[in-house]
Every structure is written in structure tokens, then in C-alpha cells.
Scaffold this motif. Structure first.
Motif, PDB file in Angstrom:
ATOM      1  N   PRO A 243      80.993 156.091  51.593  1.00  0.00           N
ATOM      2  CA  PRO A 243      82.309 156.104  52.259  1.00  0.00           C
ATOM      3  C   PRO A 243      82.524 157.284  53.201  1.00  0.00           C
ATOM      4  O   PRO A 243      83.064 157.123  54.298  1.00  0.00           O
ATOM      5  CB  PRO A 243      83.289 156.135  51.083  1.00  0.00           C
ATOM      6  N   GLU A 244      82.088 158.471  52.792  1.00  0.00           N
ATOM      7  CA  GLU A 244      82.282 159.663  53.640  1.00  0.00           C
ATOM      8  C   GLU A 244      81.476 159.597  54.936  1.00  0.00           C
ATOM      9  O   GLU A 244      81.774 160.318  55.895  1.00  0.00           O
ATOM     10  CB  GLU A 244      81.891 160.932  52.882  1.00  0.00           C
ATOM     11  N   LEU A 245      80.453 158.751  54.973  1.00  0.00           N
ATOM     12  CA  LEU A 245      79.559 158.691  56.132  1.00  0.00           C
ATOM     13  C   LEU A 245      79.644 157.344  56.847  1.00  0.00           C
ATOM     14  O   LEU A 245      78.703 156.943  57.533  1.00  0.00           O
ATOM     15  CB  LEU A 245      78.113 158.968  55.693  1.00  0.00           C
ATOM     16  N   LYS A 246      80.762 156.667  56.725  1.00  0.00           N
ATOM     17  CA  LYS A 246      80.924 155.362  57.371  1.00  0.00           C
ATOM     18  C   LYS A 246      80.683 155.474  58.877  1.00  0.00           C
ATOM     19  O   LYS A 246      81.193 156.366  59.551  1.00  0.00           O
ATOM     20  CB  LYS A 246      82.330 154.822  57.123  1.00  0.00           C
ATOM     21  N   GLY A 247      79.857 154.564  59.412  1.00  0.00           N
ATOM     22  CA  GLY A 247      79.544 154.569  60.836  1.00  0.00           C
ATOM     23  C   GLY A 247      78.408 155.482  61.225  1.00  0.00           C
ATOM     24  O   GLY A 247      78.053 155.571  62.404  1.00  0.00           O
ATOM     25  N   PHE A 248      77.784 156.146  60.248  1.00  0.00           N
ATOM     26  CA  PHE A 248      76.696 157.087  60.538  1.00  0.00           C
ATOM     27  C   PHE A 248      75.491 156.337  61.099  1.00  0.00           C
ATOM     28  O   PHE A 248      75.047 155.346  60.547  1.00  0.00           O
ATOM     29  CB  PHE A 248      76.297 157.832  59.266  1.00  0.00           C
ATOM     30  N   GLU A 249      74.928 156.841  62.187  1.00  0.00           N
ATOM     31  CA  GLU A 249      73.683 156.294  62.739  1.00  0.00           C
ATOM     32  C   GLU A 249      73.042 157.336  63.641  1.00  0.00           C
ATOM     33  O   GLU A 249      73.662 157.841  64.579  1.00  0.00           O
ATOM     34  CB  GLU A 249      73.924 155.012  63.539  1.00  0.00           C
ATOM     35  N   LEU A 250      71.804 157.682  63.347  1.00  0.00           N
ATOM     36  CA  LEU A 250      71.044 158.598  64.192  1.00  0.00           C
ATOM     37  C   LEU A 250      69.564 158.318  63.976  1.00  0.00           C
ATOM     38  O   LEU A 250      69.059 158.481  62.858  1.00  0.00           O
ATOM     39  CB  LEU A 250      71.363 160.059  63.844  1.00  0.00           C
ATOM     40  N   ASN A 251      68.895 157.861  65.024  1.00  0.00           N
ATOM     41  CA  ASN A 251      67.495 157.474  64.923  1.00  0.00           C
ATOM     42  C   ASN A 251      66.618 158.336  65.821  1.00  0.00           C
ATOM     43  O   ASN A 251      67.075 158.874  66.823  1.00  0.00           O
ATOM     44  CB  ASN A 251      67.313 156.005  65.332  1.00  0.00           C
ATOM     45  N   THR A 252      65.365 158.431  65.453  1.00  0.00           N
ATOM     46  CA  THR A 252      64.378 159.023  66.348  1.00  0.00           C
ATOM     47  C   THR A 252      63.842 157.927  67.266  1.00  0.00           C
ATOM     48  O   THR A 252      64.029 156.734  67.009  1.00  0.00           O
ATOM     49  CB  THR A 252      63.214 159.646  65.564  1.00  0.00           C
ATOM     50  N   TRP A 253      63.167 158.318  68.336  1.00  0.00           N
ATOM     51  CA  TRP A 253      62.602 157.325  69.243  1.00  0.00           C
ATOM     52  C   TRP A 253      61.384 157.891  69.961  1.00  0.00           C
ATOM     53  O   TRP A 253      61.202 159.115  70.019  1.00  0.00           O
ATOM     54  CB  TRP A 253      63.631 156.835  70.270  1.00  0.00           C
ATOM     55  N   THR A 254      60.563 157.010  70.474  1.00  0.00           N
ATOM     56  CA  THR A 254      59.466 157.380  71.372  1.00  0.00           C
ATOM     57  C   THR A 254      59.560 156.516  72.626  1.00  0.00           C
ATOM     58  O   THR A 254      60.084 155.392  72.582  1.00  0.00           O
ATOM     59  CB  THR A 254      58.079 157.185  70.734  1.00  0.00           C
TER      60      THR A 254
END
Length: 325
Positions: A243-254
Motif C-alpha cells: 500500500p505505501e508503494l502504490k504506483g511504484f515502477e522503476l526499471n533498468t534498460w539497455t
């Protein structure tokens, strides 16, 4: 005056006729170099070698992988940024030296947005949060509760200050209102060993590195930073499920880049061939086994993706006051 104008027009037409076939004939009978700004063996290198092999088969020319590690990828990217813009030098870029380094390190001597031309997004992959044996937290929600009861005592390891792994934890702490201690390392092997040995409480690795460790039961995963669970680790919850991190998204990429000024026709040809490689079933399977998703799309779409990512990173860096010494 008319004669001079006609002569100038003829000269321009002649120059165009010479230049056009040269671009159309790319690649000529000479190898391409794919700079990989990390040491051999990691997930970026493994991906680069797979792509280089398949691209070589499609274009009928050798694609030589040149590992140029140092400064978190900055040295290799700098070499590519200042290489001839003729379509024969490429670089396998990733989030750190492309989008983050210039934000946290004033010594970086290139501007990725101006000095490089994006060709194709190759992969995206979330980060996995791993726990030492015996840590009394079974998931991210449990970790947040533990961190609140022990403020400033839990430690987490990443591959360095200003990496996306570091930024992901800064966002997590900010959203959850907790404080952990960052311990920067030089690479994934050291992180793995010290989490296993209990020298640090937590470690962060990209799915391509973490997936085998979790599947083999060597380390326990508390969560992944993608918007949803990943197929390679279906039992590991996404951060956003807390619940505290709703909407969290962070990805690595190449992604593959060329020096700015490379002929547009060459960029489009490379994009077309790389997209064809990423559609190959064996390539998609190899990437999926490591927890990475294949990219796709035009150079313009990749540039737009980079703009959004940079804006996210800039906000995190400013909020957390992150600087590399």
C-alpha cells in the motif's frame, strides 16, 4: 549569374549522387564495432553479445564486441560519443552512463542527448530486492515495518552511487517514510557474497542477475520494482502491491546508440535490423530466461522513452541530493 547558379546546382546534384549511393551501400565490407561499457560477464555484456551475433548474421558483416569498462560505463560511452559518425561504431548504452551519470557527476565529458543518437531500445528489466538469510521480513511490507522499528540500522547494497538500483531504493524510502543505510559496491558478485554472508541486510540486483540466485534458493527476493510481477519470478510481489508503494515502477534498460550525426538512413536500417533480431523466438526466450523484456519501436519512440526516464531520474537525484565524489 545564371551560369553560376546552374553550375552550383549541378555541383550540388553531383555531390548528392555521390553521397546517396554511399549511404545506400552501408554496411560496406568492414566490421562494425559494438562498444560495451562494462566488463565481460554481466547482464549488459551478455545481452550485447547475443544482439551482436544476431545482427551480424542479418547484415552479413562482423559485429565486434569491444568491452571498455570504467567509471560505471562512462568511459565506454564517452568513446562512442566521440567516434566517427559513419555507422560503424555502436554502443550498448544503459540507464547509468546515458541518463544518470550527467545528473550526479560533473566530471562527465559528454552530453548523451546531444552527442549520441538513439537507435533501438533493446531490453527493460526491473530490479530485485534480496534479503540476507534470517532477516525477519518476508516481503516489502514486512521490510518497511522492520525499518520503522529500527530507523537507520538496516543496510542495503547496490552497484554504486547514482545507479538505478540506488535510485530505486531512494524512491522506496521516500514513499514509505523509512531510512536505510546505503552501502555502494563495485559489482553484483560482491553484493551477492555479502548478502549471503550477512554483511549487509539487503542487496539489489537486476532480474537478469538475480533470477538464477532466487530460483536456486540461494537468496530470498522480497520484491521487484516493475509495475507488475515478472514471469521469471512469478511468486515475487511487485513493490506496488504494498500500500505505501502504490504506483511504484522503476526499471533498468539497455539500448543501442550511435554517434550523433550518423546518417539517418543508417540509423533507420540499424533500427529495422535490431527490431527483427528482437522478434526472433530464440532471442526472446534467452532474454526472458534472465527476466528481461525485449524492446521494440522506432528511434523516435526510443528518444521519447529516454526523455521520460531522464525526467524521473532528475527528480530523484534532486530530491535525494545524490552526487558522486
Amino acid at each position: 549569374m545564371l551560369k553560376r547558379l546552374l553550375a552550383s546546382a549541378a555541383a550540388l546534384a553531383a555531390a548528392f549522387c555521390i553521397a546517396a549511393p554511399a549511404a545506400a551501400q552501408w554496411p560496406q565490407a568492414r566490421p562494425l564495432t559494438l562498444i560495451v561499457p562494462v566488463s565481460p560477464g554481466g547482464n549488459v555484456d551478455t545481452t550485447a553479445r547475443l544482439i551482436a551475433q544476431k545482427l551480424s548474421e542479418r547484415i552479413g558483416q562482423a559485429v565486434i564486441v569491444d568491452n571498455l569498462a570504467g567509471a560505471g560505463g562512462v568511459l565506454g560511452v564517452a568513446r562512442a560519443a566521440h567516434a566517427p559518425a559513419d555507422g560503424y561504431t555502436l554502443v550498448m548504452g544503459f540507464d547509468g552512463p546515458i541518463s544518470v551519470a550527467g545528473l550526479v557527476n560533473p566530471a562527465v565529458k559528454y552530453d548523451a542527448e546531444k552527442d549520441l543518437a538513439p537507435v533501438a531500445l533493446i531490453t527493460t528489466a526491473p530490479v530485485v530486492l534480496l534479503a540476507r538469510p534470517g532477516l525477519p521480513a518476508g516481503d516489502v511490507a514486512g521490510l518497511i515495518g522492520l525499518a520503522r522499528s529500527q530507523p537507520g540500522s538496516l543496510t542495503y547494497a547496490t552497484s554504486g552511487v547514482g545507479t538505478v538500483l540506488h535510485l530505486a531504493m531512494e524512491v522506496m524510502q521516500d514513499q514509505a517514510g523509512v531510512k536505510l543505510v546505503h552501502v555502494p559496491y563495485r559489482g553484483g558478485a560482491q553484493i551477492t557474497n555479502d548478502v549471503l554472508g550477512g554483511q549487509v541486510d539487503l542487496g539489489l540486483l537486476v532480474t537478469t542477475s538475480a533470477t538464477p540466485l532466487v530460483r536456486q534458493g540461494k537468496l530470498r527476493a522480497l520484491g521487484v520494482t516493475s509495475a507488475a510481477r515478472v514471469p521469471s519470478l512469478p511468486d515475487v510481489p511487485a513493490f506496488g502491491e504494498t500500500p505505501e508503494l502504490k504506483g511504484f515502477e522503476l526499471n533498468t534498460w539497455t539500448g543501442v546508440f550511435v554517434p550523433a550525426g550518423t546518417p539517418p538512413g543508417v540509423v533507420q536500417t540499424l533500427n529495422r535490423e535490431l527490431n527483427a533480431v528482437l522478434r526472433m523466438e530464440d532471442v526472446r526466450q534467452r532474454l526472458a530466461e534472465g527476466g528481461a523484456l525485449p524492446g521494440a519501436g522506432t528511434p523516435e519512440a526510443f528518444r521519447a522513452f529516454l526523455g521520460k526516464e531522464q525526467a524521473v531520474y532528475a527528480r530523484i537525484v534532486e530530491r535525494a541530493h545524490i552526487r558522486q565524489e
